[in-house]
Scaffold this active site. Structure first.
Site, PDB file in Angstrom:
ATOM      1  N   GLY A 181       0.772  -1.341  -0.210  1.00 29.35           N
ATOM      2  CA  GLY A 181       0.180  -0.020  -0.007  1.00 29.35           C
ATOM      3  C   GLY A 181       0.748   1.112   0.077  1.00 29.35           C
ATOM      4  CB  THR A 201       2.927   0.953   6.200  1.00 27.80           C
ATOM      5  OG1 THR A 201       1.676   0.256   6.341  1.00 27.80           O
ATOM      6  CG2 THR A 201       3.903   0.229   7.311  1.00 27.80           C
ATOM      7  CB  ILE A 202      -0.932   4.530   6.543  1.00 31.87           C
ATOM      8  CG1 ILE A 202      -1.999   3.410   6.118  1.00 31.87           C
ATOM      9  CG2 ILE A 202      -0.771   5.524   5.435  1.00 31.87           C
ATOM     10  CD1 ILE A 202      -3.368   3.953   6.044  1.00 31.87           C
ATOM     11  CG  ASP A 203      -1.469  -0.260   8.071  1.00 35.45           C
ATOM     12  OD1 ASP A 203      -2.466   0.319   7.879  1.00 35.45           O
ATOM     13  OD2 ASP A 203      -1.390  -1.637   7.487  1.00 35.45           O
ATOM     14  CD  GLN A 237      -8.008   6.139   7.669  1.00 39.37           C
ATOM     15  OE1 GLN A 237      -7.716   5.914   8.776  1.00 39.37           O
ATOM     16  NE2 GLN A 237      -8.539   5.300   7.006  1.00 39.37           N
ATOM     17  CB  ALA A 272      16.009  11.083   0.933  1.00 36.67           C
ATOM     18  CG  MET A 291      -7.636   2.005   5.891  1.00 41.59           C
ATOM     19  SD  MET A 291      -6.393   2.411   4.620  1.00 41.59           S
ATOM     20  CE  MET A 291      -7.392   1.976   3.268  1.00 41.59           C
ATOM     21  CG  ASP A 312       1.637  -3.330  10.236  1.00 39.03           C
ATOM     22  OD1 ASP A 312       2.406  -2.629   9.456  1.00 39.03           O
ATOM     23  OD2 ASP A 312       0.833  -4.100   9.610  1.00 39.03           O
ATOM     24  NE  ARG A 336      -3.472  -5.413   5.465  1.00 38.82           N
ATOM     25  CZ  ARG A 336      -3.681  -5.546   4.015  1.00 38.82           C
ATOM     26  NH1 ARG A 336      -4.553  -6.312   3.598  1.00 38.82           N
ATOM     27  NH2 ARG A 336      -2.919  -4.911   3.275  1.00 38.82           N
ATOM     28  NE  ARG A 361      -2.064  -4.343  -0.987  1.00 38.14           N
ATOM     29  CZ  ARG A 361      -1.718  -3.569   0.018  1.00 38.14           C
ATOM     30  NH1 ARG A 361      -0.559  -4.206   0.770  1.00 38.14           N
ATOM     31  NH2 ARG A 361      -2.467  -2.611   0.806  1.00 38.14           N
ATOM     32  CG  ASP A 364       5.694  -8.235   7.875  1.00 37.84           C
ATOM     33  OD1 ASP A 364       6.984  -8.159   8.486  1.00 37.84           O
ATOM     34  OD2 ASP A 364       4.926  -9.250   8.085  1.00 37.84           O
TER      35      ASP A 364
HETATM   36  O1  F6P Z   1      -1.434  -1.548   4.684  1.00 38.26           O
HETATM   37  C1  F6P Z   1      -2.032  -0.584   4.419  1.00 38.26           C
HETATM   38  C2  F6P Z   1      -3.513  -0.584   4.084  1.00 38.26           C
HETATM   39  O2  F6P Z   1      -3.944   0.793   3.952  1.00 38.26           O
HETATM   40  C3  F6P Z   1      -4.143  -1.304   5.286  1.00 38.26           C
HETATM   41  O3  F6P Z   1      -4.497  -0.268   6.275  1.00 38.26           O
HETATM   42  C4  F6P Z   1      -5.570  -1.496   4.636  1.00 38.26           C
HETATM   43  O4  F6P Z   1      -6.303  -2.575   5.329  1.00 38.26           O
HETATM   44  C5  F6P Z   1      -5.006  -2.100   3.369  1.00 38.26           C
HETATM   45  O5  F6P Z   1      -3.790  -1.431   2.937  1.00 38.26           O
HETATM   46  C6  F6P Z   1      -5.953  -1.802   2.001  1.00 38.26           C
HETATM   47  O6  F6P Z   1      -5.242  -2.393   0.959  1.00 38.26           O
HETATM   48  P1  F6P Z   1      -5.810  -2.064  -0.577  1.00 38.26           P
HETATM   49  O7  F6P Z   1      -5.499  -0.668  -0.959  1.00 38.26           O
HETATM   50  O8  F6P Z   1      -4.824  -3.124  -1.186  1.00 38.26           O
HETATM   51  O9  F6P Z   1      -7.121  -2.229  -0.490  1.00 38.26           O
END
Ligand code: F6P
Length: 336
Positions: A26, A141-143, A268, A37, A185, A145, A187, A87, A118
């Site tokens: 994502g 990643t915005i997550d 987001q 950079a 968001m 995680d 996940r 992906r 990850d």
């Molecule tokens: O991993 C980043 C993320 O934005 C998650 O927060 C979300 O669940 C997922 O990607 C959504 O993925 P996609 O844009 O492939 O639907």
């Protein structure tokens, strides 16, 4: 302030003359600042920098471009990624990872920087293990995680975007005396949810790490009403698939609490990165180049207690980073 190596890389210490960068998974605001950079620091160290379009899929299709100092001009403030992203399911297979390393070698590229999360790091780690091709990861990643780093590029922007939306929703919620479920968001991890709930002053938060029964949510709403609250904001972290907030709203309705649902979704992921994310991306991107050119590999640049660190990918892949239970408790105490 984040730290950066004191010395630059002398030509004798430089292990390669040509590197490549790709973005994967994502997109996250700040990825462009990291690309900028990587290109500018790489060139400053006497290295040629290539961009690979569309993540690992583009690598397999040999979509490689040369990046110059001016090709990354005017992108630090732009969300998304100029290299596009993907992906790539094929990269889960060894044959494709071997092909990717061969493509890089055939193009005389000596090392690869992967900006992603990850899943992207898992592919990069396996490719280096199987083929010996040097890789360094940059957490984007915005997550937020990813284990081994306290922060990831894009998290701060996503949280601020969601809080901005909540501030607006509060205006209409209080005008209509309504309950709003705001889905964010993240996940399977609740970092965005917790940060947004705390910063947005939500009445309650539902996270993958903190599931709430409908009875409990009703109790919180009713306690608020008894204290004279006429509106409530409930932050819901999406969990494995979006739409959880709509299911909770249906259950609340059955218990006599009508609500409105707002799923913030991909808003987001977009928008101009915050200053925090621009600086983080700039420092991590340049540090990744520094380590790659110095001969380090199979590691991620990250931040731990405000220090930039290099962490072996093998130590972080598949590991779960957990939200702080103390902060979660504090968010509950403050939401009363
Ligand atoms: O991993 C980043 C993320 O934005 C998650 O927060 C979300 O669940 C997922 O990607 C959504 O993925 P996609 O844009 O492939 O639907």
């Amino acid at each position: 302030m984040l730290n950066f190596p004191k010395t630059s890389i002398s030509p004798e210490r430089r292990r390669m003359n040509s590197i490549a960068v790709l973005t994967s998974g994502g997109d996250a605001p700040g990825m462009n600042a990291a690309i900028r950079a990587i290109v500018r620091y790489g060139i400053s160290q006497g290295c040629q920098v290539h961009g690979i379009m569309k993540g690992f899929s583009g690598l397999l299709d040999e979509e490689i471009i040369n990046l110059s100092v001016s090709s990354v001009a005017n992108i630090i403030q732009r969300g998304g990624t100029i290299l596009k992203t993907d992906r790539c399911e094929n990269f889960q297979k060894k044959t494709f990872r071997k092909k990717a390393a061969a493509v890089l070698r055939n193009n005389e590229i000596g090392g690869l920087i992967v900006i992603g999360g990850d899943g992207s790091f898992t592919g990069a780690h396996l490719m280096e293990k199987e083929t010996g091709f040097p890789v360094i990861g940059v957490p984007g990643t915005i997550d937020n995680d990813i284990a081994g780093t306290d922060d990831t590029i894009g998290f701060d922007t996503a949280v601020n975007t969601a809080i901005g939306a909540i501030d607006r929703i509060r205006d209409t919620a209080s005008s209509h005396d309504r309950i709003f479920l705001v889905e964010v968001m993240g996940r399977s991890s609740g970092f965005i949810g917790l940060q947004v709930a705390m910063g947005g002053g939500a009445e309650t938060v539902i996270l993958p790490e903190k599931k709430e029964s409908i009875e409990n949510i009703c109790r919180t709403i009713e306690r608020g009403i008894a204290r004279g609250k006429t509106s409530s904001i409930i932050v819901v972290a999406e969990g494995p698939r979006p739409g959880l907030s709509a299911r909770i709203a249906a259950d609340l309705e059955k218990k006599g609490h009508a609500s409105r649902v707002c799923i913030l979704g991909h808003t987001q992921r977009g928008g101009s990165p915050t200053a925090h994310d621009r600086v983080l991306a700039s420092v991590l991107g340049a540090t990744a180049v520094y380590h790659l050119l110095s001969g380090r590999s199979n590691a991620m640049v990250g931040v731990q207690r405000d220090r930039v660190v290099l962490v072996p990918l093998a130590e972080i892949i598949g590991k779960r980073k957990v939200v702080s239970s103390e902060l979660l408790k504090l968010a509950q105490v403050l939401s009363i």
